[in-house]
Design a protein around this motif. Structure first.
Motif, PDB file in Angstrom:
ATOM      1  N   GLY A   1       0.939  -1.083   0.047  1.00  0.00           N
ATOM      2  CA  GLY A   1       0.020   0.013  -0.141  1.00  0.00           C
ATOM      3  C   GLY A   1       0.829   0.997  -0.100  1.00  0.00           C
ATOM      4  O   GLY A   1       1.738   1.173   0.121  1.00  0.00           O
ATOM      5  N   ARG A   2       0.320   2.138  -0.358  1.00  0.00           N
ATOM      6  CA  ARG A   2       1.125   3.455  -0.386  1.00  0.00           C
ATOM      7  C   ARG A   2       1.187   4.356   1.039  1.00  0.00           C
ATOM      8  O   ARG A   2       2.120   4.738   1.227  1.00  0.00           O
ATOM      9  N   GLY A   3       0.206   3.737   1.907  1.00  0.00           N
ATOM     10  CA  GLY A   3       0.350   4.155   3.173  1.00  0.00           C
ATOM     11  C   GLY A   3       0.993   5.589   3.580  1.00  0.00           C
ATOM     12  O   GLY A   3       1.638   5.683   4.478  1.00  0.00           O
ATOM     13  N   LEU A   4       0.000   6.382   2.973  1.00  0.00           N
ATOM     14  CA  LEU A   4       0.592   7.961   3.212  1.00  0.00           C
ATOM     15  C   LEU A   4      -0.244   8.628   4.368  1.00  0.00           C
ATOM     16  O   LEU A   4      -0.332   9.698   4.354  1.00  0.00           O
ATOM     17  N   ARG A   5      -0.911   7.752   5.227  1.00  0.00           N
ATOM     18  CA  ARG A   5      -1.830   8.402   6.289  1.00  0.00           C
ATOM     19  C   ARG A   5      -1.008   9.227   7.276  1.00  0.00           C
ATOM     20  O   ARG A   5      -1.264  10.182   8.070  1.00  0.00           O
TER      21      ARG A   5
ATOM     22  N   PRO B   1       5.672   6.759   2.363  1.00  0.00           N
ATOM     23  CA  PRO B   1       5.054   5.772   3.220  1.00  0.00           C
ATOM     24  C   PRO B   1       5.374   5.392   4.612  1.00  0.00           C
ATOM     25  O   PRO B   1       6.277   5.262   4.726  1.00  0.00           O
ATOM     26  N   LYS B   2       4.286   5.145   5.486  1.00  0.00           N
ATOM     27  CA  LYS B   2       4.513   4.753   6.732  1.00  0.00           C
ATOM     28  C   LYS B   2       5.751   3.931   7.003  1.00  0.00           C
ATOM     29  O   LYS B   2       6.356   3.770   7.856  1.00  0.00           O
ATOM     30  N   GLN B   3       5.647   2.775   6.276  1.00  0.00           N
ATOM     31  CA  GLN B   3       6.365   1.495   6.233  1.00  0.00           C
ATOM     32  C   GLN B   3       7.853   1.806   6.089  1.00  0.00           C
ATOM     33  O   GLN B   3       8.861   1.113   6.390  1.00  0.00           O
ATOM     34  N   TYR B   4       8.093   2.988   5.111  1.00  0.00           N
ATOM     35  CA  TYR B   4       9.501   3.642   4.888  1.00  0.00           C
ATOM     36  C   TYR B   4       9.988   4.538   5.750  1.00  0.00           C
ATOM     37  O   TYR B   4      11.088   4.975   5.643  1.00  0.00           O
ATOM     38  N   GLN B   5       9.154   5.070   6.602  1.00  0.00           N
ATOM     39  CA  GLN B   5       9.598   6.032   7.768  1.00  0.00           C
ATOM     40  C   GLN B   5      10.463   5.346   8.722  1.00  0.00           C
ATOM     41  O   GLN B   5      10.369   4.229   8.945  1.00  0.00           O
TER      42      GLN B   5
END
Length: 395
Positions: free
Chosen positions: A11-15, A21-25
């Motif tokens: 997912g883009r996970g930009l919340r 995306p959150k998984q790459y922060q």
């Protein structure tokens, strides 16, 4: 039991806001996804880890996993339009390998412990599925606009987490059937599996195994990591072992059998590398050495495989609420050559210790024909282990 893991990061996970995306922060300098992968690789039952990514974030993924050196981490696969599509595509990428069990996990849950992963694998016995979950303890209310409308009984309700574990072939068949049907989308993989006739067991989850969804979640994760780091009781242990050569056609070094013109003489299998490493771990714990726990005077240890000693040392670390962060072994020998076998040794030691191969150092040196090693009378090994005890060790 051979098990594979699929980590869903498609997912883009930009919340959390912003372009990443959150998984790459990052949490304390390391990407959320990298921490999730490391947690999975610490599970000894896993033979592979596959990450499903969005093709737009291939470069983010490459940077996130650059420091992870473990042969069990497979090349990523591209996800689909919906989460169910992503899981099905990832399952199909494992069809040739056909693990007995597969675990599906959210990329944004980096704190699932190795024990939880292992418990889920064990719970799939008899062909069942298994999900990590926690019983609901708070009062539940149904919403009506901005008001509480009616209470909802919480008895028997559980909050699902991931990982979720299933027998591989039935889950793949269930996802293919779901993709071909007109049924409403399933909530998760457990529902896909149950719709196909499977049963799903509940395995107690962990409070720290929360999903990072909002900026507040990311901040909470950072505080957890920081707190654990400040509580660290870091121990370093050293080990040394030596065995003389004897008649034989192979030597066992760091759990790997290597053909050779001689064998090594010892009460057990004389694995000089694992002996030194086990002593290093016992030393970090101030708990003696192999002889303390496995007396050579006891005949039941005659010819015993040395992985027993190393696994026991690792269990002693876990029993004290700790973890092994890295180990390093230097083998001293003129022959045989160690380089061609080093990768297999690292993977073997990593599995025994439940750590990634990127945390295992294996190297060798000769003695330039000096001393008993140089005269090829025997072999020696020096090992170092770093252990973190206490609450921080459970991360």
């Amino acid at each position: 039991m051979r098990a594979g893991a699929i980590i869903v990061a498609a997912g883009r996970g930009l919340r959390l806001g912003g372009p990443v995306p959150k998984q790459y922060q990052a949490i304390a300098g390391e990407a959320v996804l990298a921490r999730t992968i490391r947690a999975a690789l610490a599970c000894p039952e896993l033979s592979s880890v596959t990450v499903a990514i969005h093709p737009d974030f291939a470069e983010h993924y490459r940077r996130a996993v650059a420091a992870i050196d473990d042969a069990r981490l497979s090349l990523p696969v591209h996800g689909g339009a919906e989460r169910a599509d992503t899981v099905r595509l990832a399952l199909e990428s494992l069809e040739d390998a056909a693990p007995e069990v597969v675990l599906i996990h959210d990329a944004a849950r980096p704190f699932a412990s190795p024990g939880l992963w292992s418990a889920l694998v064990a719970a799939t016995s008899g062909g069942a599925g298994a999900i990590a979950a926690e019983p609901v303890v708070d009062a539940l209310w149904r919403q009506d606009g901005e008001c509480a409308d009616v209470p909802v009984p919480r008895a028997g309700l559980w909050r699902a987490q991931t990982p979720q574990a299933f027998p591989f072939a039935p889950l793949l068949a269930a996802h293919r059937a779901a993709a071909a049907s007109d049924a409403p989308p399933a909530l998760d993989d457990a529902e896909v599996f149950r719709r196909a006739g499977g049963i799903v067991r509940l395995v107690p989850g962990e409070p720290d195994n929360f999903k990072i969804t909002t900026a507040a979640d990311l901040a909470r994760a950072g505080r957890m990591v920081a707190a654990r780091e400040t509580e660290m009781d870091i121990r370093i242990g050293h080990g040394f072992d030596v065995h003389r050569f004897c008649d034989g056609d192979h030597v066992t070094l760091c759990g790997v059998q290597i053909p050779h013109t001689r064998g090594l003489l010892g009460h057990s299998d004389a694995d000089v590398g694992l002996h030194a490493l086990a002593d290093a771990i016992y030393g970090a714990l101030a708990e003696g050495d192999i002889g303390t726990h496995f007396p050579p005077s006891d005949p039941k240890w005659k010819g015993a495989p040395s992985h027993i000693f190393l696994s026991h040392a690792a269990e002693r670390v876990r029993a004290r609420g700790g973890r092994i962060t890295n180990v390093d072994v230097t083998l001293l020998a003129e022959r045989p050559k160690i380089g061609p076998h080093a990768a297999e040794m690292r993977a073997t030691v990593g599995r025994l210790l439940r750590i990634g191969a990127d945390r295992v150092g294996i190297k060798a040196t000769t003695m330039e024909r000096m001393g008993f090693v140089g005269r090829e009378e025997g072999m020696a090994a020096i090992a170092t282990a770093t252990v973190i005890l206490g609450a921080a060790g459970e991360a």
